[in-house]
Design a protein around this motif. Sequence first.
Motif, PDB file in Angstrom:
ATOM      1  N   ALA A  51       8.157 -27.102  28.586  1.00  0.00           N
ATOM      2  CA  ALA A  51       7.012 -27.472  27.752  1.00  0.00           C
ATOM      3  C   ALA A  51       6.673 -28.950  27.867  1.00  0.00           C
ATOM      4  O   ALA A  51       5.500 -29.326  27.836  1.00  0.00           O
ATOM      5  CB  ALA A  51       7.290 -27.099  26.303  1.00  0.00           C
ATOM      6  N   GLY A  52       7.667 -29.789  28.012  1.00  0.00           N
ATOM      7  CA  GLY A  52       7.412 -31.226  28.146  1.00  0.00           C
ATOM      8  C   GLY A  52       6.671 -31.576  29.416  1.00  0.00           C
ATOM      9  O   GLY A  52       5.810 -32.460  29.424  1.00  0.00           O
ATOM     10  N   MET A  53       6.978 -30.897  30.498  1.00  0.00           N
ATOM     11  CA  MET A  53       6.298 -31.173  31.763  1.00  0.00           C
ATOM     12  C   MET A  53       4.872 -30.640  31.766  1.00  0.00           C
ATOM     13  O   MET A  53       4.009 -31.175  32.461  1.00  0.00           O
ATOM     14  CB  MET A  53       7.085 -30.587  32.922  1.00  0.00           C
ATOM     15  CG  MET A  53       8.420 -31.275  33.134  1.00  0.00           C
ATOM     16  SD  MET A  53       9.225 -30.733  34.623  1.00  0.00           S
ATOM     17  CE  MET A  53       8.314 -31.700  35.818  1.00  0.00           C
ATOM     18  N   ILE A  54       4.654 -29.578  30.998  1.00  0.00           N
ATOM     19  CA  ILE A  54       3.305 -29.027  30.904  1.00  0.00           C
ATOM     20  C   ILE A  54       2.429 -29.904  30.016  1.00  0.00           C
ATOM     21  O   ILE A  54       1.224 -29.964  30.174  1.00  0.00           O
ATOM     22  CB  ILE A  54       3.367 -27.575  30.380  1.00  0.00           C
ATOM     23  CG1 ILE A  54       4.100 -26.698  31.382  1.00  0.00           C
ATOM     24  CG2 ILE A  54       1.986 -27.011  30.113  1.00  0.00           C
ATOM     25  CD1 ILE A  54       4.421 -25.328  30.880  1.00  0.00           C
ATOM     26  N   GLY A  55       3.062 -30.605  29.082  1.00  0.00           N
ATOM     27  CA  GLY A  55       2.319 -31.482  28.190  1.00  0.00           C
ATOM     28  C   GLY A  55       2.058 -30.854  26.843  1.00  0.00           C
ATOM     29  O   GLY A  55       1.070 -31.184  26.187  1.00  0.00           O
ATOM     30  N   THR A  56       2.915 -29.966  26.427  1.00  0.00           N
ATOM     31  CA  THR A  56       2.755 -29.305  25.143  1.00  0.00           C
ATOM     32  C   THR A  56       4.106 -29.210  24.453  1.00  0.00           C
ATOM     33  O   THR A  56       5.122 -29.625  24.989  1.00  0.00           O
ATOM     34  CB  THR A  56       2.118 -27.914  25.323  1.00  0.00           C
ATOM     35  OG1 THR A  56       1.843 -27.373  24.042  1.00  0.00           O
ATOM     36  CG2 THR A  56       3.005 -26.987  26.102  1.00  0.00           C
ATOM     37  N   ARG A  57       4.122 -28.632  23.290  1.00  0.00           N
ATOM     38  CA  ARG A  57       5.363 -28.448  22.550  1.00  0.00           C
ATOM     39  C   ARG A  57       5.940 -27.072  22.845  1.00  0.00           C
ATOM     40  O   ARG A  57       5.208 -26.150  23.214  1.00  0.00           O
ATOM     41  CB  ARG A  57       5.096 -28.597  21.059  1.00  0.00           C
ATOM     42  CG  ARG A  57       4.666 -30.005  20.725  1.00  0.00           C
ATOM     43  CD  ARG A  57       4.311 -30.228  19.306  1.00  0.00           C
ATOM     44  NE  ARG A  57       4.899 -29.280  18.378  1.00  0.00           N
ATOM     45  CZ  ARG A  57       4.576 -29.203  17.105  1.00  0.00           C
ATOM     46  NH1 ARG A  57       3.660 -30.002  16.631  1.00  0.00           N
ATOM     47  NH2 ARG A  57       5.143 -28.329  16.310  1.00  0.00           N
ATOM     48  N   PRO A  58       7.257 -26.899  22.683  1.00  0.00           N
ATOM     49  CA  PRO A  58       7.873 -25.596  22.949  1.00  0.00           C
ATOM     50  C   PRO A  58       7.340 -24.483  22.060  1.00  0.00           C
ATOM     51  O   PRO A  58       7.264 -23.325  22.484  1.00  0.00           O
ATOM     52  CB  PRO A  58       9.356 -25.829  22.680  1.00  0.00           C
ATOM     53  CG  PRO A  58       9.562 -27.283  22.797  1.00  0.00           C
ATOM     54  CD  PRO A  58       8.263 -27.923  22.411  1.00  0.00           C
ATOM     55  N   GLU A  59       6.923 -24.816  20.846  1.00  0.00           N
ATOM     56  CA  GLU A  59       6.376 -23.801  19.940  1.00  0.00           C
ATOM     57  C   GLU A  59       5.067 -23.229  20.467  1.00  0.00           C
ATOM     58  O   GLU A  59       4.793 -22.039  20.332  1.00  0.00           O
ATOM     59  CB  GLU A  59       6.159 -24.391  18.536  1.00  0.00           C
ATOM     60  CG  GLU A  59       7.429 -24.795  17.835  1.00  0.00           C
ATOM     61  CD  GLU A  59       7.870 -26.209  18.154  1.00  0.00           C
ATOM     62  OE1 GLU A  59       7.144 -26.929  18.888  1.00  0.00           O
ATOM     63  OE2 GLU A  59       8.950 -26.589  17.681  1.00  0.00           O
ATOM     64  N   VAL A  60       4.257 -24.086  21.059  1.00  0.00           N
ATOM     65  CA  VAL A  60       2.977 -23.637  21.620  1.00  0.00           C
ATOM     66  C   VAL A  60       3.224 -22.716  22.808  1.00  0.00           C
ATOM     67  O   VAL A  60       2.569 -21.676  22.960  1.00  0.00           O
ATOM     68  CB  VAL A  60       2.116 -24.849  22.020  1.00  0.00           C
ATOM     69  CG1 VAL A  60       0.858 -24.409  22.740  1.00  0.00           C
ATOM     70  CG2 VAL A  60       1.781 -25.687  20.809  1.00  0.00           C
ATOM     71  N   LEU A  61       4.173 -23.078  23.634  1.00  0.00           N
ATOM     72  CA  LEU A  61       4.510 -22.247  24.786  1.00  0.00           C
ATOM     73  C   LEU A  61       5.079 -20.894  24.346  1.00  0.00           C
ATOM     74  O   LEU A  61       4.732 -19.857  24.907  1.00  0.00           O
ATOM     75  CB  LEU A  61       5.497 -22.984  25.680  1.00  0.00           C
ATOM     76  CG  LEU A  61       5.802 -22.376  27.026  1.00  0.00           C
ATOM     77  CD1 LEU A  61       4.545 -22.250  27.854  1.00  0.00           C
ATOM     78  CD2 LEU A  61       6.827 -23.212  27.746  1.00  0.00           C
TER      79      LEU A  61
END
Length: 109
Positions: A51-61
């Motif tokens: 999620a960090g590499m995508i640019g979002t939070r793990p909850e969103v993923l």
Amino acid sequence: MPRYSAYKKVSYKVISFLLFIIMIVGIVLVFTFIGVHQIVVVTALVTQMDAGMIGTRPEVLALLLIMSWSMSAVISPVNPINLLVSGLLEKSGISVGLRWNGVFFYLLC
């Protein structure tokens, strides 16, 4: 300073994340339509994404993967629940999955 409307300036980051969402939902849907269970597809995807590499939070993923799982379970003609309902009603799995549950799917989208 010039005034910019929200409609004139669209961030490439927003567009690319929207395309990422569409791609993930599409991948899960395609694999479930050919008969691969959602747990296999979602597990394979979640182990490959950070999620960090995508640019979002793990909850969103996690929410994205849960939503794609539920949407594919609703319309997949090879889902065991759709096969059970189609067997009881003597209809095809495609008519139960796509026609009857398709309205619910489009409302989720």
